[in-house]
Design a protein around this motif. Sequence first.
Motif, PDB file in Angstrom:
ATOM      1  N   VAL A 219     -53.735  12.442  22.554  1.00  0.00           N
ATOM      2  CA  VAL A 219     -53.330  12.884  21.222  1.00  0.00           C
ATOM      3  C   VAL A 219     -51.812  12.821  21.116  1.00  0.00           C
ATOM      4  CG1 VAL A 219     -53.423  14.747  19.528  1.00  0.00           C
ATOM      5  CG2 VAL A 219     -55.325  14.423  21.135  1.00  0.00           C
ATOM      6  N   SER A 220     -51.314  12.031  20.179  1.00  0.00           N
ATOM      7  CA  SER A 220     -49.870  11.898  19.983  1.00  0.00           C
ATOM      8  C   SER A 220     -49.304  13.129  19.291  1.00  0.00           C
ATOM      9  CB  SER A 220     -49.552  10.665  19.127  1.00  0.00           C
ATOM     10  OG  SER A 220     -50.045   9.490  19.703  1.00  0.00           O
ATOM     11  N   CYS A 221     -48.026  13.383  19.532  1.00  0.00           N
ATOM     12  CA  CYS A 221     -47.336  14.466  18.848  1.00  0.00           C
ATOM     13  C   CYS A 221     -47.278  14.173  17.345  1.00  0.00           C
ATOM     14  CB  CYS A 221     -45.925  14.622  19.401  1.00  0.00           C
ATOM     15  SG  CYS A 221     -45.896  15.233  21.111  1.00  0.00           S
ATOM     16  N   GLY A 222     -47.381  15.226  16.553  1.00  0.00           N
ATOM     17  CA  GLY A 222     -47.362  15.049  15.108  1.00  0.00           C
ATOM     18  C   GLY A 222     -46.702  16.223  14.415  1.00  0.00           C
ATOM     19  N   GLU A 223     -46.622  16.127  13.105  1.00  0.00           N
ATOM     20  CA  GLU A 223     -46.116  17.223  12.307  1.00  0.00           C
ATOM     21  C   GLU A 223     -47.140  18.363  12.278  1.00  0.00           C
ATOM     22  OE1 GLU A 223     -43.211  17.517  11.203  1.00  0.00           O
ATOM     23  OE2 GLU A 223     -42.365  15.596  10.522  1.00  0.00           O
ATOM     24  N   ILE A 224     -46.726  19.526  11.775  1.00  0.00           N
ATOM     25  CA  ILE A 224     -47.615  20.684  11.742  1.00  0.00           C
ATOM     26  C   ILE A 224     -48.902  20.359  10.996  1.00  0.00           C
ATOM     27  CG2 ILE A 224     -47.880  23.019  10.822  1.00  0.00           C
ATOM     28  CD1 ILE A 224     -44.896  23.455  11.398  1.00  0.00           C
ATOM     29  N   SER A 225     -48.797  19.644   9.879  1.00  0.00           N
ATOM     30  CA  SER A 225     -49.992  19.313   9.091  1.00  0.00           C
ATOM     31  C   SER A 225     -50.944  18.412   9.862  1.00  0.00           C
ATOM     32  CB  SER A 225     -49.589  18.653   7.771  1.00  0.00           C
ATOM     33  OG  SER A 225     -48.850  17.463   8.013  1.00  0.00           O
ATOM     34  N   ASP A 226     -50.402  17.474  10.643  1.00  0.00           N
ATOM     35  CA  ASP A 226     -51.240  16.602  11.468  1.00  0.00           C
ATOM     36  C   ASP A 226     -52.016  17.417  12.495  1.00  0.00           C
ATOM     37  OD1 ASP A 226     -50.208  14.185  10.302  1.00  0.00           O
ATOM     38  OD2 ASP A 226     -48.432  14.377  11.573  1.00  0.00           O
ATOM     39  N   LEU A 227     -51.313  18.325  13.150  1.00  0.00           N
ATOM     40  CA  LEU A 227     -51.937  19.100  14.215  1.00  0.00           C
ATOM     41  C   LEU A 227     -52.908  20.134  13.657  1.00  0.00           C
ATOM     42  CD1 LEU A 227     -48.945  19.482  16.683  1.00  0.00           C
ATOM     43  CD2 LEU A 227     -50.647  17.664  16.482  1.00  0.00           C
ATOM     44  N   GLU A 228     -52.646  20.637  12.461  1.00  0.00           N
ATOM     45  CA  GLU A 228     -53.618  21.523  11.821  1.00  0.00           C
ATOM     46  C   GLU A 228     -54.907  20.774  11.514  1.00  0.00           C
ATOM     47  OE1 GLU A 228     -51.489  23.041   8.471  1.00  0.00           O
ATOM     48  OE2 GLU A 228     -50.628  24.738   9.585  1.00  0.00           O
ATOM     49  N   ALA A 229     -54.779  19.533  11.054  1.00  0.00           N
ATOM     50  CA  ALA A 229     -55.976  18.720  10.796  1.00  0.00           C
ATOM     51  C   ALA A 229     -56.741  18.457  12.088  1.00  0.00           C
ATOM     52  CB  ALA A 229     -55.572  17.397  10.128  1.00  0.00           C
ATOM     53  N   PHE A 230     -56.017  18.190  13.171  1.00  0.00           N
ATOM     54  CA  PHE A 230     -56.651  17.992  14.475  1.00  0.00           C
ATOM     55  C   PHE A 230     -57.349  19.266  14.927  1.00  0.00           C
ATOM     56  CE2 PHE A 230     -55.971  18.327  19.187  1.00  0.00           C
ATOM     57  CZ  PHE A 230     -56.985  17.456  19.558  1.00  0.00           C
ATOM     58  N   ALA A 231     -56.695  20.411  14.752  1.00  0.00           N
ATOM     59  CA  ALA A 231     -57.282  21.681  15.160  1.00  0.00           C
ATOM     60  C   ALA A 231     -58.573  21.977  14.401  1.00  0.00           C
ATOM     61  CB  ALA A 231     -56.276  22.811  14.950  1.00  0.00           C
ATOM     62  N   THR A 232     -58.626  21.602  13.132  1.00  0.00           N
ATOM     63  CA  THR A 232     -59.839  21.804  12.340  1.00  0.00           C
ATOM     64  C   THR A 232     -60.957  20.870  12.785  1.00  0.00           C
ATOM     65  OG1 THR A 232     -58.550  22.519  10.419  1.00  0.00           O
ATOM     66  CG2 THR A 232     -60.787  21.715   9.993  1.00  0.00           C
ATOM     67  N   ALA A 233     -60.599  19.630  13.117  1.00  0.00           N
ATOM     68  CA  ALA A 233     -61.605  18.618  13.431  1.00  0.00           C
ATOM     69  C   ALA A 233     -62.154  18.726  14.848  1.00  0.00           C
ATOM     70  CB  ALA A 233     -61.006  17.228  13.219  1.00  0.00           C
TER      71      ALA A 233
END
Length: 369
Positions: free
Chosen positions: A342-356
């Motif tokens: 998993v590549s580093c991302g902005e907060i919104s990217d990581l929130e989407a990852f956390a949900t999925a």
Amino acid sequence: MTEPRYTPLAQSLPATVPFVGPETQERQRGAPFVARLGANESVFGPSPRAIAAMAETAIWMYGDPENHDLRDALADHHGVSPENIVVGEGIDGLLGYLVRLMVGPGDAVVTSDGAYPTFNYHVAGFGGTLHKVPYRDDHEDPVALFAKAAEVDAKLVYLANPDNPMGSWHSGADIMSAMENLPDGCLLVLDEAYVECAPEGTAAPVAADDPRVIRMRTFSKVYGMAGARVGYAIAAPGLISAFNKVRNHFGMNRTAQAGALAALQDSDWLDHVQTKITEARTQISRIARENGLIPLPSATNFVAIDCGRDGAFAKAVLDALVAQGIFVRMPFAAPQNRSIRVSCGEISDLEAFATALPRALAAAKAQAG
């Protein structure tokens, strides 16, 4: 109608590429990704100075075929001579030129099983014979690599430090110590694409004129210019000069040259991105642990997450993430393929990852039974 007369080598090769791009996957799924966390790009972007320099460039002109200004700046940055620097179309392009210079049909080349596949792609394209050694504790194994190189009389041995796809790393001192057993006549290709993400002391303190090593660097990662395709290598002048025999002298476009030069001069932006990467790695690791998974230590701009089972399970997790619009990748070879990357991302990217991620794990467990 006659057909083109391909070489026997070209006829023997599959028509493939090392990676299936996210754009290809978006076309296949008929929708864009919500979070692009698979290609280890820097979503934090390039320096504002680089953006301004690229916007102001007169793109109607060819780029300087000698890359003079950028080479001089890189030489100053590293405390070496411009004769120690070659600039090319990303590390991928430079690897292709290097293999063309060094490898002919049947020549032995050594790498790690599961390491960066584009290098293998170039070796196959010039008829070389690849010999692979396994990872050791999720690290590439310099001792085993150099022993295999001696065994097969390899012309090249490839080592990434820090490593892709696992994010692991060796200290520069350990690399130098292992190099005592690098066989005569074998060139170490030291891929340092992620070294700006790594702890102090990770870069091997190799003299620029050391004929045993060529070090590869890039503007695609921390500098945020993956689309510009700017890479460079540091090596002894004789080897650097040899690139002029085979490289595409107008391969670097003027905009990319200007952007890289400006990015190199903006140390504040580099510090900013390094901080963002550290924060994102911490967040990715937290998300992994909250879902019962193990994040592996990383010196890169991504985190490999151990999914706790085998490659088939990790692939099911990956597929379920992609189905939810989260682009990630995974290692190709066992046992490292038990992980997703998993590549580093902005907060919104990581929130989407956390949900999925919990949904992806549930789907993978249901599939596994």
